[in-house]
Design a protein around this motif. Structure first.
Motif, mmCIF file in Angstrom:
data_model
loop_
_atom_site.group_PDB
_atom_site.id
_atom_site.type_symbol
_atom_site.label_atom_id
_atom_site.label_comp_id
_atom_site.label_asym_id
_atom_site.label_seq_id
_atom_site.Cartn_x
_atom_site.Cartn_y
_atom_site.Cartn_z
ATOM 1 N N ARG A 52 32.788 -26.116 89.721
ATOM 2 C CA ARG A 52 31.708 -26.255 90.948
ATOM 3 C C ARG A 52 30.918 -27.164 90.513
ATOM 4 N NH1 ARG A 52 28.914 -24.463 87.069
ATOM 5 N NH2 ARG A 52 28.533 -22.576 86.882
ATOM 6 N N SER A 53 30.068 -27.726 91.326
ATOM 7 C CA SER A 53 28.950 -28.421 90.934
ATOM 8 C C SER A 53 27.914 -28.292 92.216
ATOM 9 C CB SER A 53 29.252 -29.897 91.016
ATOM 10 O OG SER A 53 29.723 -30.286 92.246
ATOM 11 N N TYR A 54 26.593 -28.515 91.714
ATOM 12 C CA TYR A 54 25.578 -28.420 92.637
ATOM 13 C C TYR A 54 25.155 -29.779 93.262
ATOM 14 C CZ TYR A 54 21.026 -27.192 94.716
ATOM 15 O OH TYR A 54 20.071 -26.878 95.633
ATOM 16 N N ASP A 55 24.796 -29.882 94.712
ATOM 17 C CA ASP A 55 24.510 -31.172 94.966
ATOM 18 C C ASP A 55 23.116 -30.923 95.657
ATOM 19 O OD1 ASP A 55 23.963 -33.107 97.119
ATOM 20 O OD2 ASP A 55 26.091 -33.185 97.548
ATOM 21 N N ALA A 56 22.201 -31.452 94.779
ATOM 22 C CA ALA A 56 20.576 -31.206 95.258
ATOM 23 C C ALA A 56 20.310 -31.865 96.810
ATOM 24 C CB ALA A 56 19.836 -31.618 94.262
ATOM 25 N N SER A 57 20.956 -32.778 96.878
ATOM 26 C CA SER A 57 20.599 -33.455 98.040
ATOM 27 C C SER A 57 20.697 -32.727 99.356
ATOM 28 C CB SER A 57 20.948 -34.908 98.151
ATOM 29 O OG SER A 57 22.450 -35.074 98.238
ATOM 30 N N ARG A 58 22.106 -31.875 99.269
ATOM 31 C CA ARG A 58 22.724 -31.148 100.474
ATOM 32 C C ARG A 58 22.341 -29.771 100.335
ATOM 33 N NH1 ARG A 58 28.449 -32.762 100.208
ATOM 34 N NH2 ARG A 58 28.594 -31.138 101.516
ATOM 35 N N GLU A 76 19.045 -25.793 89.727
ATOM 36 C CA GLU A 76 20.356 -25.989 89.652
ATOM 37 C C GLU A 76 21.215 -24.883 88.965
ATOM 38 O OE1 GLU A 76 23.762 -29.068 87.755
ATOM 39 O OE2 GLU A 76 21.890 -29.767 88.520
ATOM 40 N N SER A 77 20.720 -24.582 87.884
ATOM 41 C CA SER A 77 21.339 -23.572 86.877
ATOM 42 C C SER A 77 21.334 -22.101 87.610
ATOM 43 C CB SER A 77 20.749 -23.498 85.400
ATOM 44 O OG SER A 77 19.308 -23.115 85.603
ATOM 45 N N ALA A 78 20.145 -21.925 88.326
ATOM 46 C CA ALA A 78 20.081 -20.521 88.954
ATOM 47 C C ALA A 78 21.122 -20.533 90.079
ATOM 48 C CB ALA A 78 18.581 -20.337 89.403
ATOM 49 N N VAL A 79 21.144 -21.430 90.757
ATOM 50 C CA VAL A 79 22.191 -21.405 92.171
ATOM 51 C C VAL A 79 23.518 -21.535 91.323
ATOM 52 C CG1 VAL A 79 22.885 -22.812 94.001
ATOM 53 C CG2 VAL A 79 20.541 -22.638 93.751
ATOM 54 N N LEU A 80 23.838 -22.079 90.417
ATOM 55 C CA LEU A 80 25.361 -22.159 89.978
ATOM 56 C C LEU A 80 25.794 -20.653 89.485
ATOM 57 C CD1 LEU A 80 25.632 -25.577 88.528
ATOM 58 C CD2 LEU A 80 26.627 -24.919 90.352
#
Length: 83
Positions: A10-16, A50-54
């Motif tokens: 899984r990956s975090y997309d900061a722009s979206r 990012e790390s918290a959301v993941l």
């Protein structure tokens, strides 16, 4: 519609403001994106980085995969957003 999730990536997309992950229906790859707000609504404090959301995604992975299975329709569409 035999959707499965053998790949835990899984990956975090900061722009979206979403986490992207992938499922498979036979050989077809299906892309999913789940908004930060949905992850936050699953019941735990979620930070903004990012790390918290993941980490929150990982804690709620089974519920999120269930949501993905519910929105998946099969057919030619290969990208879904859970919002």
């Amino acid at each position: 519609m035999a959707l499965n999730f053998p790949n835990p990536s899984r990956s975090y997309d900061a722009s979206r403001h979403c986490v992207c992950f992938w499922g498979y229906d036979n050989a077809r790859e299906i892309a999913f994106a789940i908004n930060d707000s949905v992850i936050s609504s699953l019941g735990s404090e979620t930070g903004q980085d990012e790390s918290a959301v993941l980490a929150a995604f990982d804690r709620h992975r089974e519920r999120i995969l269930s949501l993905a299975r519910n929105v998946y329709m099969g057919g030619p569409q290969n990208r879904y957003t859970i919002s």
